[in-house]
Motif scaffolding. Sequence first.
Motif: not given
Length: 997
Positions: A351, A353, A369, A394, A396, A423
């Motif tokens: 994933h 970002e 996190y 934001y 996660d 997320k």
Amino acid sequence: MRKRTFNLMHILLFIVGGMTMLVSCQNEEVYNPKRSGGETTFTLKLPAATIVRTRGTVGTAEENTIKTLRLLVCEPITAEKPDGKLVDVVICNNVTNLDATKEDWTFTAKLTKGNTYDLIAVANAANRVNLAPGTTRVEIMAALQVEKADKWVVDGTNESNSIPMWGELLDQVVDDNYSPSNNPVEFSLTRMLARINVSLGESVDNFELTDIYFCNHNDKGTIVPDKDGNGDLVFPTIPADADNSNSFLHYTDTDIANFELCLNTIYVFETEHVASYGNPDWELSPCLIVGGKYDDLEDVTYYRLDFISGTDWLSMLRNHSYNVTITKVTGAGYGEIDQAYRSAPVNMDTHIEAWNDKDMNNIQFDGQYQLTVNKSSVTLLSDDSAPGREITLYTDYPNGWTIEVPQAYEGWLTVTPNEGTAKQSHVIEVSAPAIVDPNDEDRVGYFFIKAGKLKKRIDVEQPNLTALDITITPDELTFYGGGTPGQEVKITTYPVNATRNFSYIGGDWIANNYLSWPLIPKSSDSWAETYTIQPPAYTGGTSTRTGVITVYITDADGKVMVSRNLSIRQLASDIDFIALLEDLYPAAGGPGLKFKVTTTLENWAMIVKEDVDDILSELETDVQGAGDEMEYTFTLTANNTFALRTATIEAVSTSPAFKKNILINQGYEKPKFINISATTIDFGSSNANKTLTFKVNGKWKFTKGTNYDNVISVASPIVNTAQTGGTPLNPASKSITFTPQTSSANEKFGTTTATLTLATVNNVSGNEDSKTITLKRTNPLSITSVVAPNTTDIDHLGKALSWKVKSNATVKIVAISGTKTVATSTEKKVSGLEEVTLDIQIPLWYNYSTNVTSRTIALRIYYLDGSDWVESSVQVSVKQLNDGTSNFPTGITAIGDLTVLYSTSLVATYNECKEYCDNATNGGYNWRMATSTDCVKLLPLLGEGNYRYMAFQLGDYSGSKVQYVNGNNGDDSSQKFKISLINPGTRAGNRFCVRAD
């Protein structure tokens, strides 16, 4: 590779009439600068605040370090002076950071009054700004480049270990009122590097991260970026001579915490995405090769990770942080780094970002996190009719985030919404009621954003003063080619009596039709107004056109005090048409292959535009309509080639402005060997043939490797001769039969190892396959005894024995009994079958027992097999007599671990010992009689292991005892022993040998 170079027009886009704009930042308030003491004071706003330090990682305080700062003073770019020449380079003074994170800095500079300048700040690149006055703006930008082929170490210890940064202020009127220390002008700086972080997801417990390679990195970058019309970093700015063919940047386990996290360590120049899967140059896009140990495997394997977010391939942009999270590992990777680089990703999900640190610049991290926000403070206006302030966040953290407002501020601060999910980006609004009494104090408070253990404080200020503000919602509009329908935008201006002005930036399509845009003037009694905007129709175009409407407020003298931009995009057609395809369709082809289309277009159809290999059929070509993810099937013929095949479908309609190509890419098999029967063929000492079998899907041959002719006599088919194979999709079974060289006892014994290489040839350039096969042959052992040692009895004095052996192996003699006193012989090496003589010394031997008359010594030939000594079957035994046992004196005993032996045949040896003792002061053993001070020095005569032999002579000392003491005549009970004479008398001339076991 497509590269974007510096474009001066993008800087000109920020100049609207005579107004002043701050690049890369939006001022929340209006400044009223005044001159103070000839010094001009500035503040620097860096694009990051805080990262919680964890596991010894480096935080953004190091990224924000400024070691040197230069101010380039230039002429503004105008129609009359398009070059924007350099006036002066000012070394900035008093460069000081104001907080622990080094986000806020201040500095001073001396500027000449009475002129208007463009000011360019360059940090950590002093050696790049040695420029002469008169240098043009284009030449300045070309000079502001940095070259570095190896890794960046960003620790802020010196200029070379700090990130170069840039910022500019345009059209600055430097007069007596410019930039005092109590109200400085603010620069916003942008870093020239991108940052990449790699971590294992919470659920990944079957993988250890050991290595990270960044591939296809450029060796050069520009300090000044190219931007779009909104000042955003959309494309990388890469020098034309930058090279990305250098070796990979390697980050090892010393850069990776706990085999799971590499944080704030990988910094790279901007690099552009090249191509997606299926295109010839796809592997040249920036990517990571991750090395690690999967599950219980001991070996490190490698995985390619491409920078793909959703379906978008990403370029590496400056001032961006790319956070790569490995979310799942389902198997081992590739065995070699290069193989992983050139192959599609396997067995690993990620994933990614991508954050622009200019916007999302406040990061909290707890090792697992993150919580990221675009600002850590807001300033609210005093009027209750003023809009609130927005913050983007934001996280996660799986359970999302919540808002916590301290009780002291609950009646004042309002934050909506007060919770959200993980997320995905969220926007929260911070608002407050008006300050009614002009005598009230400013309001100051804060609230928290919480996500698990993470907690981010947001400071809020509401000053009791009149300020200027503009908001545009939304701040970007996209139109179809026809311009219809019109779209609404809400523009708010504070205070309500401020005059709202409009201007534009863009090409002729805006300039020539600006008056036809129905921009309704602001009414005098409302701070918010909704406008309808509709551009003219766009006909005959092939690409999207863009422009900017600027809304601004001026003071009484016409000086711009605050401004905001509205971006306008207009597509080349009215059609929203999206085709979702596989990157590569299977080489085997077949029916039922699919793609999906989402469109608002009615009455459109598909035709096959280009299909040179005739691969495409069964496609629906009837007239289609609008819909979401409509599925279409087609058939591809099998791709029995070693190359990518393509077919182009064109979507057309009655609208001449619409045409859309749908590209079908069919993958292919590479030349390869499969089902190889063995990687090692061992003939042993046999002369029998052996066969290697395999399958191959193209032309092939095999070539000789190391020692091939020493192992193989002949092979079928013939070595180094091209052979036919199967087709790309249908490998054929093939074989090679080998006849080994004939074994001979005349050759040297041992195993010979050789190699051969299987290789596909003449199929497709750069994609051939090869395999290495190991071959082994062992020549048999030959050992015969030509003349064995004389087996006649050997007396106690010992002797040297010789043994003649004929052998093709390196040999030596080893005593397999009596080994306490018999040393192994020196080895003799051979190059073939040779006769060698091996010598071994049988040493002096006594045994005090009167029952032991002899000992048997068994000797065996040993040969060298590789690195191991192995016993042969060739053996002989010899006997050694114990001649001194019958003369052992009566009454002499051994005490402790010492044994006393009598001898009458050691005169010469004793004399040698005595002679040495008489002439030496050290090294001997001192002996003395118990009742006498007279001493005799004695030396070891012969030694092996723990055995030491000494000779001494007793004088006529009746009834006395002989006692051993140390070399200084001192007593040492641990080394003491005695010899008692039961029948005293004259024993002159008798010699004794003492053996210490």
